[in-house]
Design a protein around this motif. Structure first.
Motif, PDB file in Angstrom:
ATOM      1  N   SER A 221      12.291   1.483  -6.187  1.00 16.61           N
ATOM      2  CA  SER A 221      11.128   0.609  -6.163  1.00 16.61           C
ATOM      3  C   SER A 221       9.942   1.338  -6.800  1.00 16.61           C
ATOM      4  O   SER A 221       9.779   2.550  -6.611  1.00 16.61           O
ATOM      5  CB  SER A 221      10.807   0.213  -4.725  1.00 16.61           C
ATOM      6  OG  SER A 221      10.689   1.358  -3.909  1.00 16.61           O
TER       7      SER A 221
ATOM      8  N   SER B   9       6.280  -1.194  -1.370  1.00 17.94           N
ATOM      9  CA  SER B   9       6.823  -1.487  -2.702  1.00 17.94           C
ATOM     10  C   SER B   9       5.877  -2.416  -3.461  1.00 17.94           C
ATOM     11  O   SER B   9       5.076  -3.121  -2.856  1.00 17.94           O
ATOM     12  CB  SER B   9       8.189  -2.168  -2.564  1.00 17.94           C
ATOM     13  OG  SER B   9       9.107  -1.321  -1.938  1.00 17.94           O
TER      14      SER B   9
ATOM     15  N   ASN C 100       6.782   2.313  -6.610  1.00 22.71           N
ATOM     16  CA  ASN C 100       5.613   2.585  -5.775  1.00 22.71           C
ATOM     17  C   ASN C 100       5.577   4.076  -5.516  1.00 22.71           C
ATOM     18  O   ASN C 100       6.613   4.747  -5.577  1.00 22.71           O
ATOM     19  CB  ASN C 100       5.736   1.834  -4.434  1.00 22.71           C
ATOM     20  CG  ASN C 100       7.051   2.142  -3.739  1.00 22.71           C
ATOM     21  OD1 ASN C 100       8.084   1.541  -4.069  1.00 22.71           O
ATOM     22  ND2 ASN C 100       7.036   3.079  -2.811  1.00 22.71           N
TER      23      ASN C 100
ATOM     24  N   LYS D 243       6.867   9.374  -8.635  1.00 19.35           N
ATOM     25  CA  LYS D 243       6.823   8.672  -7.352  1.00 19.35           C
ATOM     26  C   LYS D 243       6.471   9.605  -6.192  1.00 19.35           C
ATOM     27  O   LYS D 243       6.087   9.159  -5.123  1.00 19.35           O
ATOM     28  CB  LYS D 243       8.205   8.064  -7.037  1.00 19.35           C
ATOM     29  CG  LYS D 243       8.483   6.712  -7.639  1.00 19.35           C
ATOM     30  CD  LYS D 243       9.774   6.127  -7.076  1.00 19.35           C
ATOM     31  CE  LYS D 243       9.772   5.960  -5.581  1.00 19.35           C
ATOM     32  NZ  LYS D 243       9.747   4.620  -5.061  1.00 19.35           N
TER      33      LYS D 243
HETATM   34 MG    MG Z   1      11.650   2.237  -2.188  1.00 16.18          MG
END
Ligand code: MG
Ligand code: TXA
Length: 327
Positions: free
Chosen positions: A147, A155, A149, A58
């Motif tokens: 999340s 997100s 993303n 991420k």
């Molecule tokens: Mg987040």
């Protein structure tokens, strides 16, 4: 590059595939799954190298702790400090779970520092999405999942978003055709004397107050280095295009007037307006991503009303615009 397996609950081998994904997750793999809010990216909470991979793929700041997702209140209780009174938590969980609300509680020793980034509290949520629930139940253990993303970007609320961000970087992507709420869960801190909302979401302040029988407040981040929720100090939900928030009563007529109204030179402006706050929640992040795919310079957004989920949507809009928009 990993050989990512992508499947959905409509797949005829769904039961077999989700069992495989759950055991792969237990073994240390990353699995992306849908929830009723946004997609999450999960790992085994007991394996530090596996949790570390979440932060790596991420690009997540290392001091931003993760939410542990559970499929029962019993599973949650194992994560909470045994010496504290959990009556309030249990009553709120019975009322609002499964659903889009996360509770912050003093953690038990079962939860390592690499989940909470050194805090003595832990964030816990029981999602209502049946795929998420099944994955957690099959794994038989809480699943840490931020999340899904790239950090800082909006997100993921559609299958193509998680494919764009993570194909080849995780072992499994489980998708769903159901449209999620579209913004992340409400975060309610229960570790202090009085409950306080750290992040607004689909479970509203009013709903919580009605259940509690007293008023609570939103935590206001004042720019300090150590906010209550570490995520507060980071840029969030932002597309590459600049987000400009219009007046609540803006009336759109045409692009050239819009251009003048917001005072920019570029013609490359996406205009967004939604019928209501629920539709805005469902579509805002997807539209942000669409704007970036089409290389827009600006996204001009007419805000929704501050009703129900509207408060949470406006909170995300404000952050996406670099907090230039006061709620
Ligand atoms: Mg987040
Ligand atoms: O709807 C959601 O909550 C989604 C889905 C996947 O469940 N998850 C999600 O996770 O939004 P994430 O990591 O993007 O956001 C979690 C937020 C962050 O702002 C983080 O700082 C905060 O929760 N948080 C996590 N643990 C915390 C703790 N112990 N104390 C205060 N804030 C915490």
């Amino acid at each position: 590059m990993l050989d990512t397996v992508v499947f959905s609950d409509l797949d005829k081998n769904y039961d077999e595939l989700i069992s495989k994904a759950a055991s792969s997750l237990k073994g240390g793999s990353l699995v992306i799954f849908p929830t009723e809010t946004v997609y999450g990216i999960g790992a085994n909470y007991k394996i530090s190298s596996s949790v570390k991979k979440i932060f790596e793929v991420k690009g997540r700041p290392l001091d931003n702790p993760l939410i542990l997702h559970v499929s029962s209140i019993d599973m949650a209780m194992e994560l909470i400090d045994k010496t504290i009174d959990t009556k309030l938590f249990e009553s709120l969980a019975n009322k609002f779970w499964p659903g889009p609300i996360t509770f912050i509680m003093k953690k038990s020793s079962a939860v390592s520092d690499f989940i909470t980034c050194g805090l003595n509290t832990v964030a816990i949520r029981m999602p209502s999405n049946t795929i998420a629930n099944k994955l957690i139940s099959l794994a038989g253990t809480a699943i840490p999942a931020p999340s899904a993303n790239i950090s800082g970007l909006p997100s993921s609320t559609r299958k193509e978003h998680v494919i764009d961000d993570f194909y080849g970087k995780v072992e499994y992507i489980i998708s769903s055709d159901d449209k999620p709420i579209g913004i992340e869960s409400t975060v309610l801190d229960l570790s202090l004397d009085k409950p306080i909302i750290l992040r607004p979401g689909a479970v509203t302040k009013e709903q919580i107050e009605e259940f509690l029988g007293y008023e609570i407040s939103y935590f206001k981040y004042n720019g300090l280095k150590k906010p209550k929720s570490p995520g507060m100090k980071y840029k969030h939900y932002s597309p590459k295009a600049s987000v400009i928030v219009l007046e609540y009563d803006y009336i759109y007529s045409d692009k050239s007037k819009l251009k003048k109204d917001i005072g920019v030179k570029s013609n490359n402006i996406m205009y967004l307006e939604y019928k209501n706050s629920k539709l805005m929640a469902e579509n805002l992040f997807a539209d942000f991503r669409l704007a970036d795919k089409n290389n827009y310079d600006y996204i001009a957004v007419k805000p929704c009303r501050k009703d129900e989920i509207g408060v949470a949507v406006l909170n995300r809009l404000s952050k996406a615009s670099g907090n230039s928009f006061e709620l």
